[in-house]
Write a protein that holds these residues in place. Structure first.
Motif, PDB file in Angstrom:
ATOM      1  N   TYR A 118      11.524  19.822  -7.845  1.00 31.39           N
ATOM      2  CA  TYR A 118      11.045  20.895  -8.715  1.00 31.39           C
ATOM      3  C   TYR A 118      11.474  20.618 -10.145  1.00 31.39           C
ATOM      4  O   TYR A 118      12.645  20.312 -10.409  1.00 31.39           O
ATOM      5  CB  TYR A 118      11.590  22.239  -8.243  1.00 31.39           C
ATOM      6  N   LYS A 119      10.541  20.727 -11.084  1.00 27.04           N
ATOM      7  CA  LYS A 119      10.787  20.382 -12.487  1.00 27.04           C
ATOM      8  C   LYS A 119      11.105  21.591 -13.359  1.00 27.04           C
ATOM      9  O   LYS A 119      11.243  21.461 -14.567  1.00 27.04           O
ATOM     10  CB  LYS A 119       9.570  19.650 -13.057  1.00 27.04           C
ATOM     11  N   GLY A 120      11.186  22.763 -12.749  1.00 25.35           N
ATOM     12  CA  GLY A 120      11.460  23.967 -13.525  1.00 25.35           C
ATOM     13  C   GLY A 120      10.226  24.743 -13.908  1.00 25.35           C
ATOM     14  O   GLY A 120      10.325  25.828 -14.491  1.00 25.35           O
ATOM     15  N   LYS A 121       9.057  24.216 -13.555  1.00 23.44           N
ATOM     16  CA  LYS A 121       7.790  24.869 -13.869  1.00 23.44           C
ATOM     17  C   LYS A 121       6.724  24.298 -12.929  1.00 23.44           C
ATOM     18  O   LYS A 121       6.737  23.103 -12.628  1.00 23.44           O
ATOM     19  CB  LYS A 121       7.399  24.593 -15.324  1.00 23.44           C
ATOM     20  N   PRO A 122       5.801  25.134 -12.431  1.00 25.95           N
ATOM     21  CA  PRO A 122       4.770  24.616 -11.529  1.00 25.95           C
ATOM     22  C   PRO A 122       3.944  23.507 -12.177  1.00 25.95           C
ATOM     23  O   PRO A 122       3.626  23.557 -13.365  1.00 25.95           O
ATOM     24  CB  PRO A 122       3.898  25.848 -11.244  1.00 25.95           C
ATOM     25  N   ARG A 123       3.625  22.487 -11.395  1.00 32.79           N
ATOM     26  CA  ARG A 123       2.752  21.422 -11.859  1.00 32.79           C
ATOM     27  C   ARG A 123       1.327  21.948 -12.032  1.00 32.79           C
ATOM     28  O   ARG A 123       0.969  23.004 -11.516  1.00 32.79           O
ATOM     29  CB  ARG A 123       2.744  20.276 -10.852  1.00 32.79           C
ATOM     30  N   VAL A 124       0.506  21.189 -12.731  1.00 32.11           N
ATOM     31  CA  VAL A 124      -0.908  21.564 -12.865  1.00 32.11           C
ATOM     32  C   VAL A 124      -1.588  21.548 -11.496  1.00 32.11           C
ATOM     33  O   VAL A 124      -2.384  22.420 -11.180  1.00 32.11           O
ATOM     34  CB  VAL A 124      -1.634  20.617 -13.843  1.00 32.11           C
ATOM     35  N   PHE A 125      -1.235  20.568 -10.656  1.00 28.57           N
ATOM     36  CA  PHE A 125      -1.763  20.520  -9.291  1.00 28.57           C
ATOM     37  C   PHE A 125      -0.613  20.452  -8.304  1.00 28.57           C
ATOM     38  O   PHE A 125       0.331  19.671  -8.483  1.00 28.57           O
ATOM     39  CB  PHE A 125      -2.670  19.308  -9.077  1.00 28.57           C
ATOM     40  N   GLU A 126      -0.683  21.289  -7.276  1.00 31.08           N
ATOM     41  CA  GLU A 126       0.324  21.283  -6.219  1.00 31.08           C
ATOM     42  C   GLU A 126      -0.348  21.453  -4.865  1.00 31.08           C
ATOM     43  O   GLU A 126      -1.408  22.085  -4.754  1.00 31.08           O
ATOM     44  CB  GLU A 126       1.343  22.408  -6.426  1.00 31.08           C
ATOM     45  N   LEU A 127       0.295  20.913  -3.835  1.00 30.59           N
ATOM     46  CA  LEU A 127      -0.216  20.978  -2.472  1.00 30.59           C
ATOM     47  C   LEU A 127       0.755  21.773  -1.614  1.00 30.59           C
ATOM     48  O   LEU A 127       1.958  21.502  -1.613  1.00 30.59           O
ATOM     49  CB  LEU A 127      -0.388  19.572  -1.899  1.00 30.59           C
ATOM     50  N   GLU A 128       0.223  22.769  -0.887  1.00 35.93           N
ATOM     51  CA  GLU A 128       1.038  23.597  -0.009  1.00 35.93           C
ATOM     52  C   GLU A 128       0.537  23.507   1.429  1.00 35.93           C
ATOM     53  O   GLU A 128      -0.667  23.450   1.671  1.00 35.93           O
ATOM     54  CB  GLU A 128       0.983  25.072  -0.425  1.00 35.93           C
ATOM     55  N   GLY A 129       1.461  23.532   2.373  1.00 32.64           N
ATOM     56  CA  GLY A 129       1.135  23.746   3.774  1.00 32.64           C
ATOM     57  C   GLY A 129       1.257  25.229   4.087  1.00 32.64           C
ATOM     58  O   GLY A 129       2.134  25.917   3.547  1.00 32.64           O
ATOM     59  N   VAL A 130       0.369  25.748   4.956  1.00 34.23           N
ATOM     60  CA  VAL A 130       0.342  27.170   5.283  1.00 34.23           C
ATOM     61  C   VAL A 130       0.370  27.345   6.795  1.00 34.23           C
ATOM     62  O   VAL A 130      -0.386  26.678   7.517  1.00 34.23           O
ATOM     63  CB  VAL A 130      -0.922  27.858   4.719  1.00 34.23           C
ATOM     64  N   PHE A 131       1.241  28.256   7.267  1.00 34.68           N
ATOM     65  CA  PHE A 131       1.298  28.605   8.686  1.00 34.68           C
ATOM     66  C   PHE A 131       1.413  30.116   8.795  1.00 34.68           C
ATOM     67  O   PHE A 131       2.192  30.729   8.057  1.00 34.68           O
ATOM     68  CB  PHE A 131       2.498  27.936   9.368  1.00 34.68           C
ATOM     69  N   GLY A 132       0.643  30.711   9.707  1.00 38.26           N
ATOM     70  CA  GLY A 132       0.678  32.159   9.826  1.00 38.26           C
ATOM     71  C   GLY A 132       0.291  32.647  11.211  1.00 38.26           C
ATOM     72  O   GLY A 132      -0.145  31.877  12.071  1.00 38.26           O
ATOM     73  N   ALA A 133       0.452  33.952  11.418  1.00 37.98           N
ATOM     74  CA  ALA A 133       0.091  34.581  12.690  1.00 37.98           C
ATOM     75  C   ALA A 133      -0.102  36.070  12.436  1.00 37.98           C
ATOM     76  O   ALA A 133       0.459  36.634  11.482  1.00 37.98           O
ATOM     77  CB  ALA A 133       1.167  34.354  13.745  1.00 37.98           C
ATOM     78  N   GLY A 134      -0.894  36.717  13.302  1.00 40.34           N
ATOM     79  CA  GLY A 134      -1.103  38.145  13.127  1.00 40.34           C
ATOM     80  C   GLY A 134      -2.068  38.730  14.136  1.00 40.34           C
ATOM     81  O   GLY A 134      -2.349  38.137  15.188  1.00 40.34           O
ATOM     82  N   TRP A 135      -2.588  39.891  13.797  1.00 36.71           N
ATOM     83  CA  TRP A 135      -3.428  40.705  14.677  1.00 36.71           C
ATOM     84  C   TRP A 135      -4.894  40.412  14.396  1.00 36.71           C
ATOM     85  O   TRP A 135      -5.345  40.483  13.251  1.00 36.71           O
ATOM     86  CB  TRP A 135      -3.108  42.178  14.439  1.00 36.71           C
ATOM     87  N   LEU A 136      -5.651  40.098  15.452  1.00 33.94           N
ATOM     88  CA  LEU A 136      -7.093  39.875  15.375  1.00 33.94           C
ATOM     89  C   LEU A 136      -7.803  41.015  16.099  1.00 33.94           C
ATOM     90  O   LEU A 136      -7.516  41.283  17.268  1.00 33.94           O
ATOM     91  CB  LEU A 136      -7.447  38.532  16.015  1.00 33.94           C
ATOM     92  N   HIS A 137      -8.710  41.684  15.408  1.00 37.54           N
ATOM     93  CA  HIS A 137      -9.454  42.796  16.012  1.00 37.54           C
ATOM     94  C   HIS A 137     -10.941  42.507  15.952  1.00 37.54           C
ATOM     95  O   HIS A 137     -11.461  42.048  14.932  1.00 37.54           O
ATOM     96  CB  HIS A 137      -9.161  44.105  15.287  1.00 37.54           C
ATOM     97  N   ALA A 138     -11.630  42.774  17.058  1.00 39.04           N
ATOM     98  CA  ALA A 138     -13.077  42.549  17.154  1.00 39.04           C
ATOM     99  C   ALA A 138     -13.797  43.891  17.223  1.00 39.04           C
ATOM    100  O   ALA A 138     -13.438  44.750  18.033  1.00 39.04           O
ATOM    101  CB  ALA A 138     -13.403  41.722  18.392  1.00 39.04           C
ATOM    102  N   PHE A 139     -14.821  44.072  16.380  1.00 35.26           N
ATOM    103  CA  PHE A 139     -15.662  45.267  16.390  1.00 35.26           C
ATOM    104  C   PHE A 139     -16.972  44.925  17.098  1.00 35.26           C
ATOM    105  O   PHE A 139     -17.775  44.155  16.563  1.00 35.26           O
ATOM    106  CB  PHE A 139     -15.959  45.733  14.966  1.00 35.26           C
TER     107      PHE A 139
END
Length: 264
Positions: A118-139
């Motif tokens: 980390y350089k103390g400030k966000p770069r112009v371009f950055e890559l993130e990994g994302v992981f999540g979970a939650g509630w799925l509802h079907a209508f």
């Protein structure tokens, strides 16, 4: 395995040392809100682009460290039950324009800061990994009577029902402005319906579904037949924190052991 453990230990050590030089992260610091939207389609079994349907949502996120962030999200899909994929939890067809909603939590891992520092400030371009979970509802459509003489019986296809989802994806972030107030992101992800396998059988057998006291959790799993691909774009606004910046900063004061040593 030993190499993996050693690598993780070294990375944790690097960021533990770096964390000592960061400004304190107060509760409402480094918060952001994201509006997102794009296309969603089955992971397999259908032509990719002809099966694309609409998806849109909102994220609220807090960046806890230069590497790790956590947030909550809500998404809604448009006409995804028109896939009529019987082996998939996302059918049968619903008359509702918005036919599925997803509400859950997620974590992000800034790979650019993890491996590049980390350089103390966000770069112009950055890559993130994302992981999540939650509630799925079907209508789905209102239940239809199976027997006019037994009004309590309805087609189980017609009931709304619930599941839970897991998600894995990437954020390709483009940060704008001197203060990095705005971020434009491309957000590809895969979403798994974790109870889709069991619901196929249960939709066809109402009595079995009613009699089963164990529920559905024992058969949850990741399965490509019960997954969808999201291709979204998002625009993020970063709120100004207590230090006047919109991102995590280094502490301007340097710790000196000599300065802390009592006189004499």
């Amino acid at each position: 395995m030993k190499k993996i453990i050693l690598t993780l230990a070294l990375l944790m050590g690097v960021f533990a040392v770096q964390a000592q030089s960061l400004e304190p992260n107060k509760f409402f610091d480094n918060m952001s809100v994201t509006l997102k939207g794009g296309a969603i389609m089955p992971f397999q079994g259908y032509a990719f682009w002809p099966s694309a349907r609409g998806v849109f949502g909102l994220e609220i996120k807090k960046q806890l460290t230069p590497v790790f962030g956590m947030g909550v999200e809500g998404e809604a899909t448009i006409n995804t039950t028109s896939w009529l994929k019987e082996d998939n939890y996302w059918g049968p067809k619903s008359p509702n324009m918005i036919d599925h909603t997803l509400v859950g939590m997620f974590g992000t891992f800034n790979l650019s800061n993890l491996f590049g520092g980390y350089k103390g400030k966000p770069r112009v371009f950055e890559l993130e990994g994302v992981f999540g979970a939650g509630w799925l509802h079907a209508f789905h459509r209102a239940g239809e009577m199976l027997d006019a003489d037994k009004p309590w019986t309805k087609d189980p296809y017609g009931f709304d029902y619930d599941s839970w989802y897991t998600k894995a994806g990437l954020n390709l972030n483009f940060n704008f402005g001197e203060s990095r107030a705005w971020t434009f992101s491309l957000k590809p992800a895969v979403v798994w319906d974790m109870n889709g396998d069991i619901m196929k059988a249960y939709r066809h057998n109402l009595s079995a579904r009613t009699a089963d006291s164990k529920g559905h959790s024992d058969l949850s799993r990741m399965n490509a037949d019960h997954a969808a691909v999201e291709l979204e774009a998002g625009i993020t606004y970063h709120f100004k924190g207590s230090n006047g910046e919109r991102y995590i900063t280094f502490c301007p004061y340097k710790y000196s052991q000599a300065a802390q040593r009592p006189p004499g």
